[in-house]
Design a protein around this motif. Structure first.
Motif, PDB file in Angstrom:
ATOM      1  N   ALA A  16     101.373  41.279 102.251  1.00 64.43           N
ATOM      2  CA  ALA A  16     100.910  41.969 101.040  1.00 64.43           C
ATOM      3  C   ALA A  16     100.903  43.531 101.094  1.00 64.43           C
ATOM      4  O   ALA A  16     101.501  44.362 100.148  1.00 64.43           O
ATOM      5  N   ILE A  17     100.483  44.183 102.107  1.00 64.45           N
ATOM      6  CA  ILE A  17     100.602  45.635 102.219  1.00 64.45           C
ATOM      7  C   ILE A  17     101.954  46.148 102.280  1.00 64.45           C
ATOM      8  O   ILE A  17     102.311  47.251 102.140  1.00 64.45           O
ATOM      9  N   SER A  18     102.980  45.371 102.934  1.00 61.81           N
ATOM     10  CA  SER A  18     104.164  45.804 103.069  1.00 61.81           C
ATOM     11  C   SER A  18     104.804  45.962 101.621  1.00 61.81           C
ATOM     12  O   SER A  18     105.949  46.616 101.458  1.00 61.81           O
ATOM     13  N   ARG A  19     104.062  45.413 100.624  1.00 60.54           N
ATOM     14  CA  ARG A  19     104.580  45.539  99.182  1.00 60.54           C
ATOM     15  C   ARG A  19     104.117  46.445  98.242  1.00 60.54           C
ATOM     16  O   ARG A  19     104.253  46.799  97.089  1.00 60.54           O
ATOM     17  N   LEU A  20     102.893  47.063  98.640  1.00 66.80           N
ATOM     18  CA  LEU A  20     102.181  48.127  98.237  1.00 66.80           C
ATOM     19  C   LEU A  20     102.717  49.472  98.640  1.00 66.80           C
ATOM     20  O   LEU A  20     102.637  50.041  99.485  1.00 66.80           O
ATOM     21  N   PRO A  21     103.083  50.137  97.795  1.00 71.22           N
ATOM     22  CA  PRO A  21     103.614  51.707  97.922  1.00 71.22           C
ATOM     23  C   PRO A  21     102.532  52.593  98.768  1.00 71.22           C
ATOM     24  O   PRO A  21     103.189  53.295  99.425  1.00 71.22           O
ATOM     25  N   MET A  22     101.389  52.395  98.165  1.00 66.14           N
ATOM     26  CA  MET A  22     100.450  53.217  98.798  1.00 66.14           C
ATOM     27  C   MET A  22      99.995  53.122 100.238  1.00 66.14           C
ATOM     28  O   MET A  22      99.808  54.001 101.029  1.00 66.14           O
ATOM     29  N   PHE A  23      99.991  51.838 100.574  1.00 62.75           N
ATOM     30  CA  PHE A  23      99.831  51.514 102.209  1.00 62.75           C
ATOM     31  C   PHE A  23     101.173  51.120 102.828  1.00 62.75           C
ATOM     32  O   PHE A  23     100.930  51.375 104.148  1.00 62.75           O
ATOM     33  N   ARG A  24     102.216  51.121 102.280  1.00 61.40           N
ATOM     34  CA  ARG A  24     103.474  50.309 102.889  1.00 61.40           C
ATOM     35  C   ARG A  24     104.051  51.554 104.008  1.00 61.40           C
ATOM     36  O   ARG A  24     104.095  51.365 105.072  1.00 61.40           O
ATOM     37  N   VAL A  25     103.945  52.848 103.290  1.00 56.05           N
ATOM     38  CA  VAL A  25     104.432  53.979 104.288  1.00 56.05           C
ATOM     39  C   VAL A  25     103.720  54.147 105.282  1.00 56.05           C
ATOM     40  O   VAL A  25     104.148  54.448 106.678  1.00 56.05           O
ATOM     41  N   TYR A  26     102.377  54.251 105.070  1.00 57.48           N
ATOM     42  CA  TYR A  26     101.614  54.565 106.203  1.00 57.48           C
ATOM     43  C   TYR A  26     101.539  53.690 107.472  1.00 57.48           C
ATOM     44  O   TYR A  26     101.659  54.056 108.603  1.00 57.48           O
ATOM     45  N   PHE A  27     101.184  52.341 107.085  1.00 60.61           N
ATOM     46  CA  PHE A  27     101.264  51.368 108.037  1.00 60.61           C
ATOM     47  C   PHE A  27     102.688  51.188 108.725  1.00 60.61           C
ATOM     48  O   PHE A  27     102.932  50.712 109.888  1.00 60.61           O
ATOM     49  N   SER A  28     103.767  51.168 107.956  1.00 58.42           N
ATOM     50  CA  SER A  28     105.077  51.133 108.571  1.00 58.42           C
ATOM     51  C   SER A  28     105.672  51.966 109.571  1.00 58.42           C
ATOM     52  O   SER A  28     106.418  51.540 110.139  1.00 58.42           O
ATOM     53  N   LEU A  29     104.971  53.229 109.349  1.00 61.33           N
ATOM     54  CA  LEU A  29     105.442  54.294 110.216  1.00 61.33           C
ATOM     55  C   LEU A  29     104.955  53.879 111.844  1.00 61.33           C
ATOM     56  O   LEU A  29     105.470  54.319 112.499  1.00 61.33           O
ATOM     57  N   CYS A  30     104.030  53.005 111.929  1.00 53.54           N
ATOM     58  CA  CYS A  30     103.682  52.492 113.187  1.00 53.54           C
ATOM     59  C   CYS A  30     104.957  51.682 113.744  1.00 53.54           C
ATOM     60  O   CYS A  30     105.313  51.964 114.949  1.00 53.54           O
ATOM     61  N   ASN A  31     105.414  50.892 113.072  1.00 50.55           N
ATOM     62  CA  ASN A  31     106.631  50.061 113.608  1.00 50.55           C
ATOM     63  C   ASN A  31     107.825  51.018 113.696  1.00 50.55           C
ATOM     64  O   ASN A  31     108.718  50.955 114.989  1.00 50.55           O
ATOM     65  N   THR A  32     107.977  52.216 112.978  1.00 51.84           N
ATOM     66  CA  THR A  32     109.125  52.966 112.970  1.00 51.84           C
ATOM     67  C   THR A  32     108.907  53.758 114.267  1.00 51.84           C
ATOM     68  O   THR A  32     110.034  54.192 115.041  1.00 51.84           O
ATOM     69  N   LEU A  33     107.754  54.233 114.636  1.00 51.18           N
ATOM     70  CA  LEU A  33     107.457  55.171 115.788  1.00 51.18           C
ATOM     71  C   LEU A  33     107.726  54.493 116.963  1.00 51.18           C
ATOM     72  O   LEU A  33     108.432  54.782 117.913  1.00 51.18           O
TER      73      LEU A  33
END
Length: 238
Positions: A16-33
């Motif tokens: 669900a968070i992966s679909r919310l713009p407000m939280f998606r970027v903040y938490f997806s950066l963990c995977n990106t890093l």
């Protein structure tokens, strides 16, 4: 509520968070890093280029300053970056199966601190990493065992969900453009849809391995846990 129920809930929450713009970027950066760190380490190990900087951006993406001349090495480095998140997810769920919640928090804090000192070199990336370290350190400082458990389960679920989403995005991009897209497809000269299906296949297998082999869950048990979750939700609604 059992750990299994919490895992199922947080897998849904991560999706669900992966679909919310407000939280998606903040938490997806963990995977990106994590992907970019693997890229950096792979370049160092193969000695095929130089890479010591990682930049993280506000749209959730990131890049390294690696310069690799061999196409085969490029393919392997990019593929290892995708696959490393799955292996990490398997390791994190293995720790969850033994209730080693503190180890997961310490791992992420250590990874972020090392990244700040050695690799992250743009202001936004540093600020994001520092904020994440503070977020993870607070429950440890206050010795809030319940918060530590919930955060560790959520982070583990997030890494797994993001890995699956990345594979699906590669497939979606290939159908939208009708051309090769994505780093792996461009380098290997393989249609993006084939790359995406391969990545999705190993992601789904990793999910199966986590639930069946690591957590020792059977289908009947998962159904029972889902019924328990539904009953709890009904109590809150009524």
């Amino acid at each position: 509520m059992s750990t299994t129920s919490l895992i199922l809930i947080y897998l849904a929450a991560a999706l669900a968070i992966s679909r919310l713009p407000m939280f998606r970027v903040y938490f997806s950066l963990c995977n990106t890093l994590i992907e970019k760190i693997i890229h950096v380490l792979a370049v160092v190990v193969t000695r095929e280029g130089k890479s010591n900087k990682i930049k993280l951006y506000k749209n959730g993406s990131g890049e390294t300053t690696s310069i690799v001349h061999s196409k085969i090495q490029k393919v392997m480095i990019v593929y290892i970056g995708y696959t490393s998140t799955l292996l990490l997810a398997m390791g994190l769920f293995y720790l969850l199966s033994f209730n080693k919640f503190h180890f997961i928090i310490y791992f992420f804090i250590g990874l972020l601190v090392i990244s700040i000192l050695l690799w992250i070199r743009n202001p936004f990336g540093v600020l994001w990493a520092l904020s994440f370290v503070i977020l993870l350190a607070l429950p440890l400082y206050f010795r809030n065992e319940l918060a530590i458990m919930h955060i560790s389960i959520f982070l583990s679920s997030l890494i797994l969900i993001q890995a699956i989403i990345n594979a699906i995005q590669v497939i979606r991009q290939s159908f939208k453009t009708g051309e090769k897209s994505g780093a792996l497809a461009k380098i290997a000269k393989i249609p993006a849809v084939i790359c995406g299906i391969a990545l999705l296949g190993q992601s789904l297998y990793a999910t199966y391995f986590i639930f069946i082999k690591v957590l020792n869950l059977k289908l009947a048990m998962i159904r029972f846990e889902l019924l328990e979750i539904i009953q709890i939700m009904e109590k809150f609604i009524t």
